[in-house]
Design a protein around this motif. Structure first.
Motif, PDB file in Angstrom:
ATOM      1  N   ASP A   1      -1.576  48.886  35.809  1.00 58.81           N
ATOM      2  CA  ASP A   1      -0.829  47.733  36.313  1.00 58.81           C
ATOM      3  C   ASP A   1      -1.477  46.408  35.930  1.00 58.81           C
ATOM      4  O   ASP A   1      -0.783  45.428  35.667  1.00 58.81           O
ATOM      5  N   LYS A   2      -2.805  46.368  35.880  1.00 60.09           N
ATOM      6  CA  LYS A   2      -3.495  45.127  35.525  1.00 60.09           C
ATOM      7  C   LYS A   2      -3.105  44.684  34.110  1.00 60.09           C
ATOM      8  O   LYS A   2      -2.836  43.502  33.878  1.00 60.09           O
TER       9      LYS A   2
ATOM     10  N   LYS B   1       0.611  43.492  34.129  1.00 62.91           N
ATOM     11  CA  LYS B   1       0.754  42.160  34.731  1.00 62.91           C
ATOM     12  C   LYS B   1       0.270  41.079  33.780  1.00 62.91           C
ATOM     13  O   LYS B   1       0.896  40.025  33.664  1.00 62.91           O
TER      14      LYS B   1
END
Length: 71
Positions: A21-22, A25
């Motif tokens: 997810d990092k 994003k």
């Protein structure tokens, strides 16, 4: 196909982003998300210079491998 295998000057569309997810994003803040047009400008010292929404960014090879594109 992943962006890391694209040819220089090729314009493609982002199909989806693989990875944590990092990473997703971070790429989203650059404007790199599903359906967006991305152009590979050049490869310099292992960094991929891409054009997204009239802006140029240098991303590393791992990020380029995480971006799945289609013609």
């Amino acid at each position: 196909m992943v962006l890391a295998k694209a040819k220089i000057g090729q314009t493609l569309y982002v199909k989806h982003i693989e990875g944590k997810d990092k990473l997703k994003k971070f790429l989203f803040t650059l404007g790199c998300y599903e359906g967006e047009k991305i152009t590979l400008i050049s490869i310099l010292a292992g960094n991929y210079v891409v054009n997204i929404k009239d802006s140029r960014y240098a991303i590393d090879k791992n990020m380029a491998k995480a971006i799945v594109v289609e013609g």
